[in-house]
Design a protein around this motif. Structure first.
Motif, PDB file in Angstrom:
ATOM      1  N   GLY A  44      -6.114  -9.405  18.140  1.00 20.22           N
ATOM      2  CA  GLY A  44      -4.768  -9.422  18.706  1.00 20.22           C
ATOM      3  C   GLY A  44      -3.674  -9.185  17.679  1.00 20.22           C
ATOM      4  N   ALA A  45      -4.053  -8.941  16.446  1.00 21.50           N
ATOM      5  CA  ALA A  45      -3.074  -8.772  15.374  1.00 21.50           C
ATOM      6  C   ALA A  45      -2.427  -7.384  15.421  1.00 21.50           C
ATOM      7  N   TYR A  46      -1.354  -7.255  14.702  1.00 23.95           N
ATOM      8  CA  TYR A  46      -0.652  -5.980  14.583  1.00 23.95           C
ATOM      9  C   TYR A  46      -1.007  -5.343  13.237  1.00 23.95           C
ATOM     10  N   LEU A  47      -0.883  -4.038  13.170  1.00 20.63           N
ATOM     11  CA  LEU A  47      -1.198  -3.295  11.954  1.00 20.63           C
ATOM     12  C   LEU A  47       0.055  -2.617  11.422  1.00 20.63           C
ATOM     13  N   VAL A  48       0.314  -2.811  10.145  1.00 21.37           N
ATOM     14  CA  VAL A  48       1.341  -2.065   9.428  1.00 21.37           C
ATOM     15  C   VAL A  48       0.574  -1.284   8.375  1.00 21.37           C
ATOM     16  N   ASP A  49       0.454   0.019   8.554  1.00 22.46           N
ATOM     17  CA  ASP A  49      -0.351   0.812   7.631  1.00 22.46           C
ATOM     18  C   ASP A  49       0.481   1.301   6.458  1.00 22.46           C
ATOM     19  N   VAL A  50      -0.077   1.114   5.271  1.00 21.36           N
ATOM     20  CA  VAL A  50       0.568   1.487   4.024  1.00 21.36           C
ATOM     21  C   VAL A  50      -0.413   2.384   3.283  1.00 21.36           C
ATOM     22  N   LYS A  51      -0.103   3.644   3.188  1.00 18.88           N
ATOM     23  CA  LYS A  51      -1.015   4.608   2.587  1.00 18.88           C
ATOM     24  C   LYS A  51      -0.678   4.822   1.114  1.00 18.88           C
ATOM     25  N   VAL A  52      -1.666   4.560   0.243  1.00 21.29           N
ATOM     26  CA  VAL A  52      -1.458   4.774  -1.184  1.00 21.29           C
ATOM     27  C   VAL A  52      -2.442   5.796  -1.753  1.00 21.29           C
ATOM     28  N   LEU A  53      -3.402   6.233  -0.962  1.00 24.10           N
ATOM     29  CA  LEU A  53      -4.383   7.215  -1.405  1.00 24.10           C
ATOM     30  C   LEU A  53      -4.091   8.575  -0.774  1.00 24.10           C
ATOM     31  N   THR A  54      -4.482   9.622  -1.462  1.00 15.57           N
ATOM     32  CA  THR A  54      -4.384  10.952  -0.878  1.00 15.57           C
ATOM     33  C   THR A  54      -5.510  11.122   0.140  1.00 15.57           C
ATOM     34  N   ASP A  55      -5.488  12.198   0.890  1.00 12.41           N
ATOM     35  CA  ASP A  55      -6.548  12.454   1.860  1.00 12.41           C
ATOM     36  C   ASP A  55      -7.907  12.642   1.190  1.00 12.41           C
ATOM     37  N   SER A  56      -7.929  12.978  -0.085  1.00  9.97           N
ATOM     38  CA  SER A  56      -9.211  13.128  -0.788  1.00  9.97           C
ATOM     39  C   SER A  56      -9.643  11.824  -1.449  1.00  9.97           C
ATOM     40  N   GLY A  57      -8.854  10.757  -1.272  1.00  9.63           N
ATOM     41  CA  GLY A  57      -9.223   9.446  -1.793  1.00  9.63           C
ATOM     42  C   GLY A  57      -8.693   9.145  -3.175  1.00  9.63           C
ATOM     43  N   GLY A  58      -7.907  10.032  -3.751  1.00 11.38           N
ATOM     44  CA  GLY A  58      -7.358   9.807  -5.079  1.00 11.38           C
ATOM     45  C   GLY A  58      -6.026   9.093  -5.031  1.00 11.38           C
ATOM     46  N   THR A  59      -5.638   8.540  -6.133  1.00  9.98           N
ATOM     47  CA  THR A  59      -4.332   7.897  -6.253  1.00  9.98           C
ATOM     48  C   THR A  59      -4.009   7.747  -7.729  1.00  9.98           C
TER      49      THR A  59
END
Length: 172
Positions: A44-59
């Protein structure tokens, strides 16, 4: 709202190019099928998505730092529909140590990401961090933070009995 690595103001939807974030969110928030047998830990929780990786998985460290800081800055944000704040930060990423040095023991908690995770914890955000998957006996930043709940992987030896479980070969 979200923080794509290319747009730190949160105005852009962060597409999950590899599916790992979607997989992890499903473990946490999944409502399961109609039988409600296979559900996540907090359906029942809410999601706040924070993207720190690129689509290839790098950062890089700066993207990770920006994401953790954004989470702290928005810990009290009213997202609407009864969702307020950020209470848990789940981080399935870690710094890479010197893979050329077999004696690399990881981070002692003083890395920039670890210090910022401690700051997030001090600001009321529970931080759950991956230990890493390079199979080395070390914990990198941010998992090395004193305030982090750092999670490794186990191998259950294909049995129900937990006494024969052991750290998976790929887990830190």
């Amino acid at each position: 709202c979200a923080l794509p690595i290319s747009n730190p103001d949160g105005s852009q939807d962060p597409d999950d190019g590899q599916g790992h974030g979607t997989h992890v969110a499903g473990i946490a928030l999944g409502t399961g099928d109609s039988s409600r047998v296979h559900i996540g830990g907090a359906p029942g929780a809410y999601l706040v998505d924070v993207k720190v990786l690129t689509d290839s998985g790098g950062t890089n460290s700066q993207n990770s730092l920006n994401g953790i800081q954004w989470m702290i800055n928005n810990r009290d944000t009213n997202w609407g529909d009864g969702a307020k704040g950020i209470h848990i930060g789940q981080m399935s990423f870690g710094s890479i140590g010197n893979v050329l040095d077999p004696n690399d023991s990881g981070d002692n908690g003083t890395g920039a990401e670890a210090r910022l995770v401690n700051n997030a914890t001090e600001n009321g955000i529970t931080c759950v961090v991956a230990a890493g998957n390079d199979g080395r006996n070390r914990i990198a930043s941010p998992g090395s933070a004193d305030g982090a709940i750092t999670v490794g992987a186990i191998d259950d030896a294909d049995t129900i009995n937990r006494t024969d479980d052991f750290v998976a070969s790929y887990s830190n």
